[in-house]
Design a protein around this motif. Structure first.
Motif, short mmCIF file in Angstrom:
data_model
loop_
_atom_site.label_atom_id
_atom_site.label_comp_id
_atom_site.label_asym_id
_atom_site.label_seq_id
_atom_site.Cartn_x
_atom_site.Cartn_y
_atom_site.Cartn_z
N GLU A 1 59.77 141.53 -14.57
CA GLU A 1 59.84 140.17 -15.08
C GLU A 1 61.18 139.98 -15.78
O GLU A 1 61.48 140.65 -16.76
CB GLU A 1 58.67 139.87 -16.04
CG GLU A 1 58.74 138.53 -16.71
CD GLU A 1 59.01 137.34 -15.78
OE1 GLU A 1 58.28 137.16 -14.80
OE2 GLU A 1 59.99 136.59 -16.04
N LYS B 1 48.64 138.00 -10.82
CA LYS B 1 48.60 138.75 -9.56
C LYS B 1 48.76 140.25 -9.81
O LYS B 1 48.22 141.06 -9.07
CB LYS B 1 49.64 138.19 -8.59
CG LYS B 1 49.34 136.74 -8.26
CD LYS B 1 50.36 136.05 -7.42
CE LYS B 1 50.09 134.56 -7.33
NZ LYS B 1 50.42 133.79 -8.54
N ARG C 1 58.50 135.99 -21.31
CA ARG C 1 57.35 135.97 -20.41
C ARG C 1 56.84 137.39 -20.12
O ARG C 1 55.66 137.58 -19.86
CB ARG C 1 57.72 135.24 -19.10
CG ARG C 1 57.78 133.72 -19.29
CD ARG C 1 58.33 133.00 -18.08
NE ARG C 1 57.52 133.08 -16.88
CZ ARG C 1 56.45 132.32 -16.60
NH1 ARG C 1 56.05 131.42 -17.48
NH2 ARG C 1 55.80 132.47 -15.47
N ASP D 1 65.50 142.11 -13.76
CA ASP D 1 65.77 141.26 -12.60
C ASP D 1 65.48 142.09 -11.34
O ASP D 1 66.09 143.14 -11.14
CB ASP D 1 67.24 140.83 -12.65
CG ASP D 1 67.64 139.92 -11.49
OD1 ASP D 1 66.89 139.85 -10.50
OD2 ASP D 1 68.69 139.29 -11.60
N PHE D 2 64.58 141.62 -10.53
CA PHE D 2 64.21 142.36 -9.32
C PHE D 2 65.42 142.59 -8.41
O PHE D 2 65.54 143.63 -7.75
CB PHE D 2 63.11 141.59 -8.57
CG PHE D 2 62.76 142.16 -7.22
CD1 PHE D 2 62.27 143.46 -7.10
CD2 PHE D 2 62.93 141.41 -6.06
CE1 PHE D 2 61.95 144.00 -5.85
CE2 PHE D 2 62.62 141.95 -4.81
CZ PHE D 2 62.13 143.24 -4.71
N ASP E 1 56.29 136.58 -5.72
CA ASP E 1 55.77 135.27 -6.12
C ASP E 1 56.83 134.61 -7.00
O ASP E 1 56.64 134.45 -8.21
CB ASP E 1 54.45 135.50 -6.89
CG ASP E 1 53.72 134.22 -7.22
OD1 ASP E 1 53.65 133.33 -6.36
OD2 ASP E 1 53.24 134.09 -8.36
#
Ligand code: SAM
Length: 378
Positions: free
Chosen positions: A139, A113, A144, A168-169, A188
């Protein structure tokens, strides 16, 4: 056909990457040996190589499955990206415009995305070699994040995209100076993965094999299923619940599944409410590859009823305000899971893996906020 089992009922979805190519060029080169089909069903059923141009998502085609496109120059050079149709919905629904300023992809790896967002920016402003808008792609999982970096580089969107490796968002400060122009966010998050093709999630709980740990308190150990045909795994679902003390429970029953869905939906809601706090944000998409209403409509309803949504004027992006292809997509949310609110249910976009459309099980909803001024206390 080469592919077997559940996957034989699906085409191979291919997104042409507008940063590096266009649909016409790909039809004449990579797909020159494919016969044009009249429907997705034709692509699935007919023998030989067939191709169908998707009527909903721009630059997307369905081709006969079992075709190994990973050997093509177009794949190696990032001109085509192997991405399920439903996975293309969120960036397309977000539809970032130049006035939206910078973007955030909150849970970005492997980058399907993120790269789609970059391609849409490019299409909206072809005059720019590099978009003046920045995409912040966070991310949390460092391993990842490496995959994300590779995908962003291959897709040619590296210059627009700033990757938050291991970020970490939830630890990102919405009030930080650098995010003051963020107008749109794509969310997402990790989910149960119950919509992914090739996974029987219920009722037998034939869950994927266990390998490595993901975030604590929400999902547990991850599946290391081999990637098929070069498509990056969107999610690593798990059959282990890890509580806040690090204790692990393997899900064996429906009750375990309920416990896990509760933990996941709490995490998903927290992320969504965090996204609501960005001062200039005007648009958000929230998506999962889950078919469970606990992770989908219920999260949407809880978010809409939250204090922060009311303080900051966040509401659902109604169907009539959605981009054409999403407005026309027929499969919508569950009214019963939206407390009987038909408008919210109609605003929610769903897909089911067994409905003959050849797409995975998926959910996406958009949120909009009137005005760009910071309306709340945050
Ligand atoms: N959007 C990706 C795509 O289309 O390629 C798929 C994202 S996957 C469903 C969810 C990702 O979110 C996982 O890679 C997971 O490690 C990451 N994640 C989970 N919690 C996070 C958090 N708090 N902050 C940032 N990333 C997170």
């Amino acid at each position: 056909k080469e592919s077997a089992g559940e996957e034989a009922n699906y085409p191979r979805w291919v997104r042409v990457n507008a940063i590096k190519s266009n649909l016409e060029d790909q039809l004449e080169s990579t797909f020159s040996a494919f016969t044009r089909a009249n429907s997705v069903q034709d692509v699935i059923m007919k023998s030989g190589k067939h191709l169908f141009i998707d009527p909903h998502v721009p630059n997307l085609v369905a081709v006969t499955s079992g075709t190994d496109l990973t050997k093509t120059e177009a794949y190696a050079s990032g001109k085509i990206i192997l991405q399920d149709k439903a996975s293309c919905f969120p960036a397309y629904l977000l539809d970032p415009q130049s006035e939206d300023g910078d973007l955030i992809d909150a849970c970005a790896a492997p980058g399907n995305k993120t790269t789609h967002l970059a391609a849409i920016l490019k299409e909206h402003q072809p005059e720019f070699e590099t978009s003046p808008q920045i995409i912040y792609a966070f991310e949390k999982d460092s391993r990842r994040a490496q995959t994300l970096d590779k995908m962003v580089t291959t897709a040619g969107s590296k210059t627009d995209t700033r990757i938050g490796f291991g970020q970490d968002f939830l630890q990102v400060d919405p009030r930080a100076e650098r995010y003051k122009s963020v107008g749109a966010l794509l969310l997402d998050p990790s989910c149960s993965g119950s919509g992914i093709v090739g996974r029987d999630f219920m009722p037998d709980l034939h869950l994927p094999e266990i390998s490595s740990t993901t975030e604590k308190g929400t999902t547990g150990k991850a599946n290391k299923r081999k990637r098929k045909h070069g498509e990056f795994e969107a999610e690593e679902p798990c059959n282990v619940i890890v509580d806040d003390d690090g204790n692990e429970t393997i899900m064996k029953s429906e009750k375990d599944l309920e416990t896990r869905l509760e933990a996941l939906s709490g995490f998903q809601l927290t992320l969504l409410l965090h996204a609501f706090r960005f001062p200039s944000a005007r648009k958000i998409t929230y998506s999962t590859c889950s078919v469970h209403m606990q992770e989908n409509e219920r999260v949407v309803m809880r978010a809409l009823q939250s204090d922060i949504a009311k303080e900051r004027n966040w509401s659902i992006m109604l169907r009539k305000d959605q981009v054409t292809g999403m407005r026309e997509w027929p499969v919508r949310g569950l009214t019963s899971a939206c407390g009987g609110n038909e408008d919210v249910a109609d605003a929610c976009i769903r897909s089911y893996k067994d409905d003959g459309q050849g797409v995975m099980g998926f959910f996406v909803a958009g949120f909009v906020r009137l005005g760009t001024q910071d309306a709340g206390s945050g």
